[in-house]
Enzyme design. Structure first.
Site, PDB file in Angstrom:
ATOM      1  N   CYS A 101      -5.949   4.107  -4.179  1.00 24.86           N
ATOM      2  CA  CYS A 101      -6.044   2.678  -3.900  1.00 24.86           C
ATOM      3  C   CYS A 101      -7.334   1.961  -4.268  1.00 24.86           C
ATOM      4  CB  CYS A 101      -5.696   2.396  -2.442  1.00 24.86           C
ATOM      5  SG  CYS A 101      -6.627   3.350  -1.263  1.00 24.86           S
ATOM      6  N   LYS A 149       1.867   9.483  -5.635  1.00 24.30           N
ATOM      7  CA  LYS A 149       0.448   9.168  -5.471  1.00 24.30           C
ATOM      8  C   LYS A 149      -0.429  10.334  -5.924  1.00 24.30           C
ATOM      9  CE  LYS A 149      -2.835   7.581  -1.926  1.00 24.30           C
ATOM     10  NZ  LYS A 149      -2.983   7.118  -0.522  1.00 24.30           N
ATOM     11  N   ASP A 155      -0.263  -0.901  -4.876  1.00 26.76           N
ATOM     12  CA  ASP A 155      -1.495  -0.330  -5.422  1.00 26.76           C
ATOM     13  C   ASP A 155      -1.303   1.003  -6.127  1.00 26.76           C
ATOM     14  OD1 ASP A 155      -0.995   1.142  -3.114  1.00 26.76           O
ATOM     15  OD2 ASP A 155      -3.065   1.128  -2.407  1.00 26.76           O
ATOM     16  N   ASN A 156      -0.362   1.803  -5.677  1.00 17.88           N
ATOM     17  CA  ASN A 156      -0.093   3.100  -6.302  1.00 17.88           C
ATOM     18  C   ASN A 156       1.224   3.628  -5.736  1.00 17.88           C
ATOM     19  OD1 ASN A 156      -2.741   3.822  -4.238  1.00 17.88           O
ATOM     20  ND2 ASN A 156      -0.788   4.815  -3.781  1.00 17.88           N
ATOM     21  N   HIS A 161     -10.943  -2.512   1.099  1.00 18.44           N
ATOM     22  CA  HIS A 161     -11.172  -1.183   0.512  1.00 18.44           C
ATOM     23  C   HIS A 161     -11.927  -1.224  -0.820  1.00 18.44           C
ATOM     24  CE1 HIS A 161      -9.552   3.206   0.706  1.00 18.44           C
ATOM     25  NE2 HIS A 161     -10.862   3.106   0.846  1.00 18.44           N
ATOM     26  N   ASP A 164       0.841  -1.202   0.000  1.00 15.57           N
ATOM     27  CA  ASP A 164       0.000   0.000   0.000  1.00 15.57           C
ATOM     28  C   ASP A 164       0.875   1.249   0.000  1.00 15.57           C
ATOM     29  OD1 ASP A 164      -2.131   1.703   0.165  1.00 15.57           O
ATOM     30  OD2 ASP A 164      -2.870   0.968   2.083  1.00 15.57           O
ATOM     31  N   ASP A 165       0.707   2.092  -1.002  1.00  7.68           N
ATOM     32  CA  ASP A 165       1.463   3.349  -1.116  1.00  7.68           C
ATOM     33  C   ASP A 165       2.973   3.126  -1.171  1.00  7.68           C
ATOM     34  OD1 ASP A 165      -0.980   4.582  -0.974  1.00  7.68           O
ATOM     35  OD2 ASP A 165      -0.518   5.839   0.742  1.00  7.68           O
ATOM     36  N   ARG A 171      -7.383  -1.358  -6.730  1.00  8.32           N
ATOM     37  CA  ARG A 171      -7.722  -2.695  -6.228  1.00  8.32           C
ATOM     38  C   ARG A 171      -8.820  -3.344  -7.064  1.00  8.32           C
ATOM     39  NH1 ARG A 171      -5.520  -2.915  -0.867  1.00  8.32           N
ATOM     40  NH2 ARG A 171      -4.267  -1.014  -0.750  1.00  8.32           N
ATOM     41  N   LYS A 224      -6.170  -5.313   3.930  1.00  8.97           N
ATOM     42  CA  LYS A 224      -6.956  -4.144   3.539  1.00  8.97           C
ATOM     43  C   LYS A 224      -7.806  -4.460   2.308  1.00  8.97           C
ATOM     44  CE  LYS A 224      -6.363   0.564   1.753  1.00  8.97           C
ATOM     45  NZ  LYS A 224      -5.420   1.665   1.499  1.00  8.97           N
ATOM     46  N   SER A 274      -9.121   1.610   4.468  1.00 12.81           N
ATOM     47  CA  SER A 274      -7.801   2.082   4.866  1.00 12.81           C
ATOM     48  C   SER A 274      -7.740   2.331   6.376  1.00 12.81           C
ATOM     49  CB  SER A 274      -7.464   3.372   4.111  1.00 12.81           C
ATOM     50  OG  SER A 274      -6.134   3.763   4.336  1.00 12.81           O
ATOM     51  N   HIS A 293       1.178   2.324   4.138  1.00 14.52           N
ATOM     52  CA  HIS A 293       0.293   3.480   4.194  1.00 14.52           C
ATOM     53  C   HIS A 293       0.430   4.212   5.531  1.00 14.52           C
ATOM     54  CE1 HIS A 293      -3.390   5.880   3.952  1.00 14.52           C
ATOM     55  NE2 HIS A 293      -3.592   5.458   2.719  1.00 14.52           N
TER      56      HIS A 293
END
Length: 500
Positions: free
Chosen positions: A70, A303, A282-283, A126, A30-31, A74, A124, A151, A230
């Site tokens: 995100c 991001k 994810d990003n 989301h 994540d991130d 996803r 996660k 999140s 994240h």
């Protein structure tokens, strides 16, 4: 012993005829930025298990997600379709969101279940909760789920502990909503979640799922979308204070430790040679958090933007005996994971328009990618603007550029939110092989060869957008505070009373 990689034909024969179809583990950070892992060049990140996967597997240099935030990213990962088709846009879902990933979309889990696969998700989600848990993983093809359904910053965290012995979480997170819940299947088992114990719970759940599946000799699909790295970062006793990189490094190390536990479990159950592990993110990094927000390496911005730093991700494929160690510069995407897993499992593809392509040839003999283009949508895609950018081969054309709040604090003035929307006609053109940082737009003057490239890109854009039917926006359905997960739904006053 030395392993001989299977050929593409052998893989297809293996999937069609073997009594033991491959297991799949999909790891989704994540991130996490392109420059955050040790195996991607970060000097102080401590990621020995991911480095092991990269050294013994295939590391991608040109791998993309589909959105710089995100939730839509996803949705694309699990369906093999751009988020615009499924309606998972603009932005992200919230605890009280009315919408979610539509149930008529087909996830990787739903593709694999008819082939006899056990399926589990941990971490996660989301992709929505909805009324009575309408959009939870157990309604989307997963047999089991343990995790936070959105999140972990989407709830007040001011007084919560993120690092031992009692280091409070950095920042306030979202206020005025319920504290973050931990769910088992569709039931809340803890609210607020205990961050110090969370990763151990995830690791124990995942390893138990592997052991159970191996004991039953049942093929499995384990989807682990991590909360790491994240904001706000957290880590338990085994990882806190262990790295040179502070809270971000410690949280990344904790995620890496879980990956090590999964590898050890695969070895003990003697199924590691029949398991494909795929890792990506994810990003891009949330640069506004500075040292707590990740690093895009040499890529531009992060991001929230459609520059490379927002959507080009680290990616690793590991499968001992089948995937040769190496590095590939072939273009690939999260969209390609569903058709690849389906091909390897001998499963049927959904009867809808897919945007992903089968990566099997890249994985098994490092051949050419079937992916010729990559499309870049902003966080708020619309039919009026269409694509913000398109990559074809080594060239990337920007039709629009814009900064983002998530990419604030950087010296590059193109990255923060103050860099307002700009249209480019002709498009800004970059050679990503010579200039991955997108510093030097190419001039078309006196370059008929580049004008020909732009003409081809514009034709691809027109062709793609002609096929794009925007689904009804799930996120625009709005929110309802009554849908926020609460372990004591009849309590008062909400949201403060939602604790168990």
């Amino acid at each position: 012993m030395d392993y001989i990689p299977l050929s593409f034909v052998s893989i297809l024969f293996f999937c069609a005829c073997s009594a033991s179809p491959p297991n799949f583990i999909l790891l989704f950070a994540d991130d996490l930025g392109f420059g955050d892992l040790g195996c991607y060049g970060h000097p102080t990140s401590l990621t020995p298990n991911l480095d092991r996967l990269a050294a013994a597997g295939l590391r991608f240099t040109d791998f993309y997600c589909t959105s710089p935030v995100c939730t839509p990213s996803r949705a694309s990962l699990l369906t093999g379709r751009y988020q615009t088709r499924s309606g998972v846009y603009p932005g992200v879902l919230y605890p009280g969101s009315i919408g979610g990933l539509p149930l008529n979309e087909t996830t990787i889990a739903e593709v694999l279940k008819p082939q006899g696969y056990a399926t589990a998700a941990v971490g996660k989600w989301h992709l929505g909760v909805g009324a009575n848990g309408t959009y939870l993983p157990t309604r989307q093809g997963f047999d089991e789920y343990l995790g936070i359904p959105y999140s972990h910053d989407m709830g007040p965290c001011r007084n919560l502990t993120c690092f031992p012995p009692d280091v409070k979480c950095f920042g306030l997170c979202d206020v005025g909503t319920v504290t973050v819940p931990l769910m088992k299947n569709d039931a809340i088992i803890q609210q607020p979640v205990n961050f110090l114990d969370l990763e151990k719970a995830y690791s124990d759940f995942a390893t138990s799922f592997i052991i159970t599946s191996a004991t039953k000799k049942q093929p499995f699909f384990l989807y682990y979308p991590s909360h790491h790295t994240h904001y706000p970062q957290y880590a338990g006793p085994e990882a806190a204070g262990r790295t040179l990189r502070g809270p971000f490094g410690d949280s990344l190390f904790e995620f890496d430790n879980t990956i090590g536990n999964l590898l050890e479990t695969l070895e003990k159950t003697q199924i590691i040679n029949n398991t494909l592990i795929f890792f990506t993110s994810d990003n891009g990094p949330e640069l506004m958090r500075m040292s707590r927000g990740g690093n895009a390496g040499l890529l531009k911005c992060g991001k929230g933007t459609t520059y490379e730093g927002g959507m080009r991700e680290p990616a690793i494929a590991f499968w001992p005996g089948t995937i040769q160690p190496g590095v590939t510069h072939e273009m690939a995407s999260t969209l390609d994971i569903l058709p690849t897993f389906a091909s390897l499992a001998g499963a049927k593809l959904p009867t809808v328009m897919l945007d992903g392509v089968d990566m099997t040839e890249i994985l098994t003999n490092q051949g050419k990618s079937k992916r010729e283009t990559m499309m870049f949508y902003p966080t708020d895609p619309s039919e009026m603007y269409g694509l913000f950018a398109l990559r074809m081969g080594k060239y990337k054309a920007h039709f629009y550029t814009r900064g983002a709040t998530h990419s604030g604090t950087t010296p590059d003035q193109d990255c923060p939110v103050f860099a307002v929307l700009k249209a480019h006609d002709p498009p800004l053109l970059f050679d990503l092989e010579a200039d991955p940082s997108e510093h030097y737009p190419l001039t078309l003057f006196g370059r008929p060869d580049l004008q020909e490239v732009v003409d081809k890109i514009m034709k691809e854009k027109e062709k793609f957008e002609a096929t794009m039917v925007f689904g009804r926006s799930e996120i625009s359905k709005g929110t309802d505070p009554n849908l926020e997960p609460c372990c004591n739904p009849q309590c008062s006053p909400k949201p403060r009373c939602c604790q168990c």
